[in-house]
Design a protein around this motif. Structure first.
Motif, PDB file in Angstrom:
ATOM      1  N   TYR A 307       0.840  -1.201   0.000  1.00 62.48           N
ATOM      2  CA  TYR A 307       0.000   0.000   0.000  1.00 62.48           C
ATOM      3  C   TYR A 307       0.874   1.249   0.000  1.00 62.48           C
ATOM      4  O   TYR A 307       2.036   1.209   0.409  1.00 62.48           O
ATOM      5  CB  TYR A 307      -0.933   0.011   1.212  1.00 62.48           C
ATOM      6  CG  TYR A 307      -2.054  -0.992   1.119  1.00 62.48           C
ATOM      7  CD1 TYR A 307      -3.316  -0.620   0.659  1.00 62.48           C
ATOM      8  CD2 TYR A 307      -1.847  -2.328   1.454  1.00 62.48           C
ATOM      9  CE1 TYR A 307      -4.351  -1.547   0.553  1.00 62.48           C
ATOM     10  CE2 TYR A 307      -2.876  -3.264   1.352  1.00 62.48           C
ATOM     11  CZ  TYR A 307      -4.124  -2.868   0.907  1.00 62.48           C
ATOM     12  OH  TYR A 307      -5.132  -3.782   0.793  1.00 62.48           O
ATOM     13  N   GLU A 361      -3.884   3.602  -0.900  1.00 62.05           N
ATOM     14  CA  GLU A 361      -4.260   2.799  -2.061  1.00 62.05           C
ATOM     15  C   GLU A 361      -3.311   1.621  -2.217  1.00 62.05           C
ATOM     16  O   GLU A 361      -2.123   1.715  -1.890  1.00 62.05           O
ATOM     17  CB  GLU A 361      -4.227   3.653  -3.333  1.00 62.05           C
ATOM     18  CG  GLU A 361      -5.184   4.823  -3.301  1.00 62.05           C
ATOM     19  CD  GLU A 361      -5.105   5.681  -4.560  1.00 62.05           C
ATOM     20  OE1 GLU A 361      -5.894   6.627  -4.676  1.00 62.05           O
ATOM     21  OE2 GLU A 361      -4.247   5.392  -5.416  1.00 62.05           O
ATOM     22  N   VAL A 405      -1.825   2.788  -9.073  1.00 52.09           N
ATOM     23  CA  VAL A 405      -1.904   4.081  -8.395  1.00 52.09           C
ATOM     24  C   VAL A 405      -1.447   5.176  -9.343  1.00 52.09           C
ATOM     25  O   VAL A 405      -0.363   5.091  -9.929  1.00 52.09           O
ATOM     26  CB  VAL A 405      -1.029   4.096  -7.125  1.00 52.09           C
ATOM     27  CG1 VAL A 405      -1.065   5.468  -6.469  1.00 52.09           C
ATOM     28  CG2 VAL A 405      -1.497   3.026  -6.143  1.00 52.09           C
TER      29      VAL A 405
END
Length: 427
Positions: A307, A361, A405
């Motif tokens: 993440y 994210e 991302v």
């Protein structure tokens, strides 16, 4: 019969970058291995060229810090303007708070693995299971303001890394005269780290980060997630407040407190570990293809399951002055009127965005790190011109990158996508 192997080593190293009483470090290692392919019951197997089981244990030392952190450092000035003179004598100003007990960082490494070569050397590779424990890790110890320095370095941290690694290399095509060959390779690594001990210094560091977060902040500025230490957790955890998004009626962000209540105020008391930048697994793969004088090499890197905090959304969409450099989403993805379902706060809301789960994210990506295409001309035709070897290469680095991302790159460390042509000539 070259079936069993044992090796060991012991060494002592001294370095002046450490404290005056801790300059020497002693490290050792021992390794054992068993060559199964030299055993009678396996030596005649046509499919196994090499099969080795091995294990090792050892310690290593680290010097990855500035060489003056163990020393008290002073600056001497004799200018009356500096106010560092007394009765016309030179004054000394303490400029660095050293630690004479600063010692080597040590990492204890344990590894068990298998090396193999199979199918007439068409398939080879290795498999490792490892555990590394780093002890006496350097961290900042906070000091009282009256000392005159915010912190000094000491050996207090203890971190564990463990995981597994698989590396494979295969020959898909290969002719007898070696005019054509096609190789592929693949590597995968899974690593997990955790903080093994939370001492008073690390607890004080967490407190200082909370105080900084709760301090005043300029309008329009942002706060990125701070590093926090908690025993048993990864040091790469992303700590933030859990958010359920923007309230369609008010345009304000709604958080979930530690007790499960819905609240509209951000607080360091509601910090949670909401993601970890450590991937579930990562690695690289690629190929080498050779045909006559042509050669193609490609090297790719991938990462899955980690993440990241998307600071681009904060800096260029939510906490940005729309009259300046802004992301286009500032115009159509922000809350405007009651009933709007939006990811971002209203433009009229100029409060700083604090670390929130809205911007955490999952980051999965693959990148073509390098690509090399070359051609080596036939030497027989070149000798007439006095040339022994002539090779032309086209090289590309960071050729492409695909990620889940969308965020700016190069804001903290620059990157470059570059291409080059190389010509090698030997006369």
């Amino acid at each position: 019969d070259n079936r069993y192997l044992v090796d060991f080593s012991v060494r002592s190293d001294g370095s002046s970058v450490y404290g005056s009483s801790k300059r020497w470090g002693t490290f050792g290692s021992v390794g054992v291995a068993w060559n199964l392919h030299h055993e009678k019951w396996l030596a005649e197997n046509p499919y196994v060229n090499e099969l080795k089981i091995r294990g090792s244990w050892g310690t290593t030392g680290g010097q990855n810090f500035y060489p003056f952190q163990a020393m008290m450092m002073y600056s001497y000035k004799e200018s009356a303007i500096d106010g560092l003179t007394y009765d016309d004598y030179i004054g000394a100003l303490l400029k660095a708070f050293g630690n004479p007990d600063l010692k080597w960082q040590q990492t204890e490494k344990l590894n068990v693995g298998v090396d193999f070569t199979l199918l007439n050397s068409r398939l080879s590779g290795y498999f490792n299971i490892y555990k590394d424990v780093s002890k006496s890790v350097l961290i900042d110890v906070l000091l009282a303001p009256s000392v005159g320095f915010a912190s000094y370095k000491d050996n207090l941290g203890e971190i564990e890394n463990k995981g597994l690694e698989l590396n494979l290399r295969g020959v898909l095509l290969k002719d007898a005269d070696r005019r054509m060959q096609w190789d592929v390779f693949f590597n995968i690594v899974k690593n997990k780290n955790r903080l093994m001990k939370l001492n008073d210094a690390l607890a004080a560091y967490n407190k200082s980060q909370d105080d900084e977060m709760n301090g005043e902040i300029e309008e329009g500025k942002t706060r990125a997630p701070m590093v926090r230490y908690q025993e048993g957790k990864s040091i790469n955890m992303i700590w933030a407040n859990e958010s359920i998004g923007i309230d369609p009626n008010t345009g304000e962000e709604v958080f979930i407190a530690l007790n499960g209540d819905k609240v509209n105020k951000w607080s360091t008391d509601n910090y949670k570990p909401l993601g970890c930048s450590d991937p579930k697994f990562e690695g690289n793969f690629g190929t080498m293809f050779m045909y006559k004088g042509w050669e193609l090499n490609a090297y790719l890197y991938y990462k899955y399951g980690g993440y990241i905090y998307n600071q681009t959304l904060v800096d260029k969409v939510e906490n940005v002055d729309p009259k300046e450099n802004a992301d286009r989403r500032v115009l159509y993805d922000r809350w405007k009127t009651p009933g709007d379902v939006a990811k971002f706060k209203a433009i009229s809301n100029t409060e700083a965005t604090m670390p929130t789960s809205r911007f955490i994210e999952q980051e999965n990506y693959i990148t073509l790190s390098s690509l090399n295409l070359s051609y080596q001309f036939d030497a027989g035709r070149l000798r007439h011109y006095g040339i022994e070897r002539l090779k032309l290469s086209l090289i590309g680095n960071d050729v492409f990158r695909a990620s889940t991302v969308k965020m700016e790159r190069g804001t903290s460390y620059p990157f470059a996508r570059n291409y080059s042509v190389a010509l090698q000539v030997t006369f």
